[in-house]
Design a protein around this motif. Structure first.
Motif, PDB file in Angstrom:
ATOM      1  N   LEU A  92      -5.906 -14.348 104.215  1.00 46.67           N
ATOM      2  CA  LEU A  92      -4.507 -14.407 104.884  1.00 46.67           C
ATOM      3  C   LEU A  92      -3.597 -13.425 104.724  1.00 46.67           C
ATOM      4  N   GLN A  93      -3.340 -12.948 103.442  1.00 48.63           N
ATOM      5  CA  GLN A  93      -2.645 -11.931 103.003  1.00 48.63           C
ATOM      6  C   GLN A  93      -3.043 -10.613 104.004  1.00 48.63           C
ATOM      7  N   GLU A  94      -4.179 -10.625 104.065  1.00 47.47           N
ATOM      8  CA  GLU A  94      -4.688  -9.115 104.959  1.00 47.47           C
ATOM      9  C   GLU A  94      -4.123  -9.100 106.388  1.00 47.47           C
ATOM     10  N   ALA A  95      -4.463 -10.514 106.878  1.00 45.85           N
ATOM     11  CA  ALA A  95      -3.635 -10.608 108.308  1.00 45.85           C
ATOM     12  C   ALA A  95      -2.460 -10.592 108.433  1.00 45.85           C
ATOM     13  N   ALA A  96      -1.496 -11.126 107.554  1.00 41.95           N
ATOM     14  CA  ALA A  96      -0.386 -11.177 107.528  1.00 41.95           C
ATOM     15  C   ALA A  96       0.491  -9.732 107.373  1.00 41.95           C
ATOM     16  N   VAL A  97      -0.062  -8.905 106.786  1.00 42.84           N
ATOM     17  CA  VAL A  97       0.452  -7.433 106.753  1.00 42.84           C
ATOM     18  C   VAL A  97       0.884  -7.092 108.151  1.00 42.84           C
ATOM     19  N   THR A  98       0.179  -7.307 109.191  1.00 40.94           N
ATOM     20  CA  THR A  98       0.627  -7.159 110.622  1.00 40.94           C
ATOM     21  C   THR A  98       1.930  -7.718 110.810  1.00 40.94           C
ATOM     22  N   ALA A  99       2.306  -8.923 110.431  1.00 41.42           N
ATOM     23  CA  ALA A  99       3.491  -9.701 110.647  1.00 41.42           C
ATOM     24  C   ALA A  99       4.606  -8.944 109.970  1.00 41.42           C
ATOM     25  N   LEU A 100       4.303  -8.552 108.736  1.00 41.63           N
ATOM     26  CA  LEU A 100       5.350  -7.884 107.792  1.00 41.63           C
ATOM     27  C   LEU A 100       5.859  -6.603 108.244  1.00 41.63           C
ATOM     28  N   TYR A 108     -11.264 -12.948  95.789  1.00 37.37           N
ATOM     29  CA  TYR A 108      -9.977 -12.800  95.083  1.00 37.37           C
ATOM     30  C   TYR A 108      -9.264 -11.620  95.559  1.00 37.37           C
ATOM     31  N   ALA A 109      -8.115 -11.674  95.752  1.00 34.41           N
ATOM     32  CA  ALA A 109      -7.095 -10.641  95.762  1.00 34.41           C
ATOM     33  C   ALA A 109      -6.529 -10.228  94.154  1.00 34.41           C
ATOM     34  N   VAL A 110      -5.706  -9.206  94.126  1.00 31.05           N
ATOM     35  CA  VAL A 110      -5.017  -9.015  92.725  1.00 31.05           C
ATOM     36  C   VAL A 110      -4.275 -10.470  92.659  1.00 31.05           C
ATOM     37  N   PRO A 163       6.926  -2.931  94.606  1.00 29.44           N
ATOM     38  CA  PRO A 163       5.775  -3.618  95.002  1.00 29.44           C
ATOM     39  C   PRO A 163       5.120  -4.006  93.883  1.00 29.44           C
ATOM     40  N   ASN A 164       5.042  -3.001  93.136  1.00 30.02           N
ATOM     41  CA  ASN A 164       4.125  -3.293  91.999  1.00 30.02           C
ATOM     42  C   ASN A 164       4.841  -3.993  90.683  1.00 30.02           C
ATOM     43  N   ASN A 165       6.095  -4.010  90.435  1.00 29.85           N
ATOM     44  CA  ASN A 165       6.682  -4.817  89.283  1.00 29.85           C
ATOM     45  C   ASN A 165       7.862  -5.804  89.694  1.00 29.85           C
ATOM     46  N   PHE A 214      -0.228  -6.081 101.023  1.00 31.93           N
ATOM     47  CA  PHE A 214       0.701  -6.702 101.324  1.00 31.93           C
ATOM     48  C   PHE A 214       1.924  -6.677 100.551  1.00 31.93           C
ATOM     49  N   ARG A 215       1.705  -6.526  99.361  1.00 29.76           N
ATOM     50  CA  ARG A 215       3.042  -6.421  98.608  1.00 29.76           C
ATOM     51  C   ARG A 215       3.896  -5.252  98.875  1.00 29.76           C
ATOM     52  N   GLU A 216       3.290  -4.141  99.098  1.00 34.02           N
ATOM     53  CA  GLU A 216       3.744  -2.802  99.760  1.00 34.02           C
ATOM     54  C   GLU A 216       4.621  -3.129 101.128  1.00 34.02           C
ATOM     55  N   ALA A 217       3.919  -3.858 102.034  1.00 34.16           N
ATOM     56  CA  ALA A 217       4.533  -4.189 103.312  1.00 34.16           C
ATOM     57  C   ALA A 217       5.640  -5.337 103.055  1.00 34.16           C
ATOM     58  N   LEU A 218       5.513  -6.137 102.116  1.00 33.79           N
ATOM     59  CA  LEU A 218       6.514  -7.071 101.728  1.00 33.79           C
ATOM     60  C   LEU A 218       7.737  -6.459 101.410  1.00 33.79           C
ATOM     61  N   ALA A 219       7.433  -5.616 100.227  1.00 38.39           N
ATOM     62  CA  ALA A 219       8.562  -4.647  99.401  1.00 38.39           C
ATOM     63  C   ALA A 219       9.408  -4.051 100.710  1.00 38.39           C
ATOM     64  N   LYS A 220       8.457  -3.426 101.474  1.00 35.52           N
ATOM     65  CA  LYS A 220       9.293  -2.490 102.760  1.00 35.52           C
ATOM     66  C   LYS A 220      10.305  -3.342 103.440  1.00 35.52           C
TER      67      LYS A 220
END
Length: 390
Positions: free
Chosen positions: A269-277, A59-61, A86-88, A68-74
């Motif tokens: 999948l979240q871990e891998a997708a950080v690359t795309a973000l 499980y992730a958070v 990314p946290n809130n 993932f959240r940090e990359a998505l927020a950026k």
């Protein structure tokens, strides 16, 4: 036996997924369900290969892995022009389908009303019903798919809790103009209404059109629940990675709903997708170029066949007018099209509240060879349709 849930009686199974099954049955070219038949970006696949052996595999958070959240927020802060926390202000979901359901359940009580533009993606009415809400439909009139301001305000006067906005639009390919969005924004503020956006095609836009994020409009972030996913942007519809971006007060509730719906999206999948973000503008410019070429190829082929359609401003769908064939039942027509012509489409009536049976939806998120084969098969449509009664 006890009676089953009443709420499920008010909507059918997905017509889109049904057409995929019919497509498979007749070995048709599947231009119904909107997924690509080409590979995701190579760097993303390489990242996935590494994650397979290294993990994470647990499980992730619940509301999304930290990186993932940090990359998505950026990434989204850059494109939306908003500084996203990314946290809130983010919840990672199992695709945008869950994101929309979480948004609806976070803001709606049973008996609330929700404005839905028609035509609409079929999930929206189901989301409303499953949330105990009542849809109020406002027409987007073809061929331009513009709304009537008076009709829209009449809907707002019915005291809805939220409005659902799909932009760019599925199924029409409409990109709402800034002025149209400002009208919606002003009414949402005047009548104190949430706006739930579905922006999964945010990066598939055709010049000269531009996508405006609704949350970026003045005073709109606080009342907007922005839903999207990685599915279309990175050609990974099967990964089911979606998200909600909203103010902390809304996200705090959405986290709870999401937790009890699915616990969390897939950690590897979240871990891998950080690359795309972390892709730069070269990727997004290239994506727009690729889809522009696909659109041009497909529309030229449809022109050569002599069919009437609406030109998409965004997304990868076209609505084709089949009224010349005397179609009275578009569902039966699409079944016949898959069997007799070998191309699968979606009946337009599944998207409309109005009595519309002369439109079908095709999509062009396919390799050139696939589109060429589909067009080759469609070239026989007019001859095969002679004497047909559907």
């Amino acid at each position: 036996m006890p009676k089953l849930s009443d709420r499920t009686a008010f909507f059918t199974e997905s017509i889109i997924r049904r057409m995929t099954r019919i497509s498979n049955e007749y070995n048709a070219v599947n231009l119904s369900q909107g997924f690509p038949d080409f590979e995701p970006p190579k760097d993303l696949l390489n990242s996935l290969s590494k994650v397979v052996s290294k993990g994470p595999h647990q499980y992730a958070v619940t509301w999304g892995a930290q990186n993932f959240r940090e990359a998505l927020a950026k990434k989204q802060s850059r494109f939306m022009g908003i500084n996203i926390d990314p946290n809130n202000e983010i919840v990672v979901t199992c695709g945008s389908t869950e994101a929309m359901m979480v948004a609806m359940m976070s803001v709606c009580n049973p008996g609330d009303k929700v404005i839905v533009f028609s035509p609409f993606y079929e999930n929206y009415t189901a989301d409303a019903i499953l949330s105990g809400a009542e849809p109020i439909f406002v027409s987007l009139r073809p061929p331009s798919f513009k709304f009537n301001i008076l009709e829209l305000e009449a809907a707002f006067k019915q005291n809805p809790k939220a409005l659902i906005l799909c932009n760019p639009s599925n199924p029409t390919g409409k990109v709402f103009t800034y002025d149209e969005l400002k009208i919606i924004a002003d009414l949402a503020e005047k009548y104190d209404v949430f706006v739930i956006t579905d922006e999964v095609y945010e990066h598939i836009i055709y010049a000269p059109y531009r996508h405006t994020y609704f949350a970026s409009l003045p005073n709109m972030f606080e009342r907007t629940i922005s839903c999207s996913s990685l599915s279309k942007t990175y050609s990974i519809t099967g990964w089911r990675l979606g998200y909600i971006i909203a103010p902390k007060s809304i996200v705090d509730v959405a986290k709870k709903v999401h937790d009890f719906l699915t616990v969390g999206a897939a950690a590897p999948l979240q871990e891998a997708a950080v690359t795309a973000l972390n892709f730069d503008d070269v990727y997004y410019n290239g994506l727009q170029k690729v889809y522009t070429q696909k659109r041009n190829t497909f529309l030229k082929g449809i022109d050569d066949i002599g069919l009437t359609y609406t030109t998409p401003q965004g997304a990868y769908y076209i609505m084709v007018d089949v009224s010349e064939f005397g179609v009275k039942n578009d569902i039966k027509f699409c079944e016949w099209l898959a069997q007799a012509v070998g191309v699968a489409a979606v009946p337009g009536s599944s998207f409309f509240r109005e009595d519309v049976h002369h439109l079908i939806r095709l999509h062009f998120a396919k390799k050139k060879a696939t589109l060429d084969e589909a067009l080759n098969r469609l070239s026989s449509l007019k001859d095969k349709a002679k004497g047909m009664q559907l």
